[in-house]
Design an enzyme around this catalytic site. Structure first.
Site, short mmCIF file in Angstrom:
data_model
loop_
_atom_site.label_atom_id
_atom_site.label_comp_id
_atom_site.label_asym_id
_atom_site.label_seq_id
_atom_site.Cartn_x
_atom_site.Cartn_y
_atom_site.Cartn_z
CE1 TYR A 189 -27.44 24.60 12.90
CE2 TYR A 189 -25.95 24.98 14.38
CZ TYR A 189 -26.16 25.18 13.33
OH TYR A 189 -25.43 25.62 11.96
CE LYS A 199 -37.03 22.26 0.83
NZ LYS A 199 -37.05 22.24 -0.77
CG ASP A 238 -35.69 24.64 -2.64
OD1 ASP A 238 -36.32 25.47 -2.07
OD2 ASP A 238 -35.88 23.65 -3.45
CG ASP A 246 -24.75 27.43 9.86
OD1 ASP A 246 -23.75 28.25 9.99
OD2 ASP A 246 -24.30 26.24 9.52
CG ASP A 275 -21.04 30.20 5.67
OD1 ASP A 275 -21.37 30.87 6.92
OD2 ASP A 275 -20.31 29.39 5.64
C1 IPM Z 1 -21.87 30.06 12.39
C2 IPM Z 1 -20.90 28.54 12.60
C3 IPM Z 1 -21.39 27.79 13.77
C4 IPM Z 1 -22.73 27.37 13.46
C5 IPM Z 1 -20.56 26.50 14.27
C6 IPM Z 1 -18.97 26.95 14.33
C7 IPM Z 1 -21.17 25.81 15.32
O1 IPM Z 1 -21.14 28.10 11.47
O2 IPM Z 1 -21.80 30.57 13.57
O3 IPM Z 1 -22.36 30.28 11.60
O4 IPM Z 1 -23.04 26.28 12.78
O5 IPM Z 1 -23.82 28.06 13.96
MG MG Z 2 -22.03 29.01 9.93
#
Ligand code: IPM
Ligand code: MG
Length: 370
Positions: free
Chosen positions: A143, A194, A227, A251, A255
């Site tokens: 990032y 990884k 993975d 990240d 999710d």
């Molecule tokens: C998160 C989001 C952010 C990230 C975006 C909005 C920059 O996806 O907080 O998970 O990638 O960190």
């Molecule tokens: Mg995210």
């Protein structure tokens, strides 16, 4: 206690303002019923800030965030600002907050509420009782790594570059947070990278192992490739207690973990800096979900992730565990009572708006404290 507690609220874009107004009502409830008061300021971030002041985060807002005891953020981003150059996008506002406040530790719990077991796309027997926390490194890795950019190639075409980079110090400080958290939970930590293809992953694994051997030998440590972890999270998520991983894998895996619980609309997060000598740390709390432009402005968004983020704020920044417990119990109560926003709707339940969900939380808080 006479010390003022300062909160900076940055609702942001899309559903951010809608869910944040329900948090504000809970803040008022705490003042009225528990005598817990905050000095609350509000500011702009993301697209809202671009529209009003031409930048995703104004200097003045950055300074207020640095000075606040805690920042509560809604969400940033949306199609309106997608075509902007990278440095001017709404997301840069959030990334700058994380970087300048040095919020290196991102805690993303993914508990499955009993009432929502059937909302998960996975079978109930796989997710019932699930309770994991992903500890994501938040200020390093790909990032922020340099070099980065897009350049023209002499023979035509272009080249896009990002750099995955981690130092011993960055790895050790995030691993320490994860070990300490595991020590308060089920004492199991899985470190994810990884190392089969990346040197930064090799270093990650070595440093986490070394810290374990030196200071946390009583915590059960395992290592997993990212993975494989993505696969194991679907196959048997309950094998995990705490997962520690880098910025990008964190990240993605958070999710995925969110979806195990049935809805991204349920999951809170805390982003913490290093504690100072008095144990105080900079902190920002935000739901894991994004700005959801497709449903923004319709009053149907789920405010529970923001409310649970506020509960994390009470716990981590203000030592108000009893109030945090109350909010978490209220969330459980309304879910058990059958209230559902659209994202977690199930047959036979009551489909409610953002506002009604917020009101139900207040009623539940009244009941819990009657
Ligand atoms: C998160 C989001 C952010 C990230 C975006 C909005 C920059 O996806 O907080 O998970 O990638 O960190
Ligand atoms: Mg995210």
């Amino acid at each position: 206690m006479s010390e003022t507690k300062t909160l900076l609220i940055l609702p942001g874009d899309g559903i951010g303002p809608e869910v944040m107004s329900e948090v504000l009502r809970v803040i008022e409830w705490l003042a009225r019923h528990r005598g817990v008061t905050f000095e609350v300021g509000q500011g702009l971030v993301g697209g809202a800030s671009i529209d009003a002041q031409g930048t995703p985060l104004a200097e003045e807002t950055m300074a207020r965030a640095m000075a606040a005891d805690a920042v509560l953020l809604g969400a940033v981003g949306g199609p309106k600002w997608e075509a902007l150059p990278f440095e001017q996008k709404p997301e840069r506002g959030l990334l700058r907050l994380r970087k300048e406040m040095a919020l290196f530790a991102n805690l993303r719990p993914a508990p499955v509420f009993d009432a929502l077991v059937d909302a998960s796309p996975l079978k109930p027997e796989i997710v019932r009782g699930l309770d994991i926390v992903i500890v994501r490194e938040l200020t390093g890795g790909v990032y922020f790594g340099e070099p980065r950019g897009i350049s023209d190639l002499p023979g035509g075409g272009r080249r896009g570059v990002n750099t995955q980079v981690y130092t011993t110090e960055e790895i050790v400080r995030i691993a320490r947070v994860a070990f300490q958290l595991a020590a308060k939970r089920h004492r199991r930590l899985c470190s994810v990278e990884k190392s089969n293809v990346m040197e930064s992953g090799v270093l990650w694994r070595q440093e986490v192992q070394a810290l374990h051997d030196a200071e946390f030998a009583d915590i059960e440590l395992s290592h997993m490739y990212a993975d494989n972890c993505a696969m194991q999270l679907i196959r048997d998520p309950r094998q995990f207690d705490v997962i520690v991983t880098d910025n990008l894998f964190g990240d993605m895996l958070s999710d995925e973990a969110a979806m195990l619980t049935g809805s991204l609309g349920m999951l809170p997060s805390a982003s913490l800096g290093e504690a100072d000598a008095d144990g105080r740390r900079r902190a920002l709390y935000e739901p894991v979900h994004g700005s959801a432009p497709d449903i923004a402005g319709r009053g149907v968004a789920n405010p529970l992730a923001s409310l649970l983020s506020f509960a994390m704020c009470l716990r981590w920044s203000f030592d108000l565990a009893a109030e945090a417990d109350l909010i978490e119990a209220a969330v459980k109560g309304v879910l058990d009572g059958g209230m559902r926003t659209a994202d977690i709707m199930q047959p036979g339940k009551a489909r409610v708006s953002t506002r009604v969900m917020g009101e139900s939380i207040l009623r539940e808080l009244d009941k819990l404290t009657a």
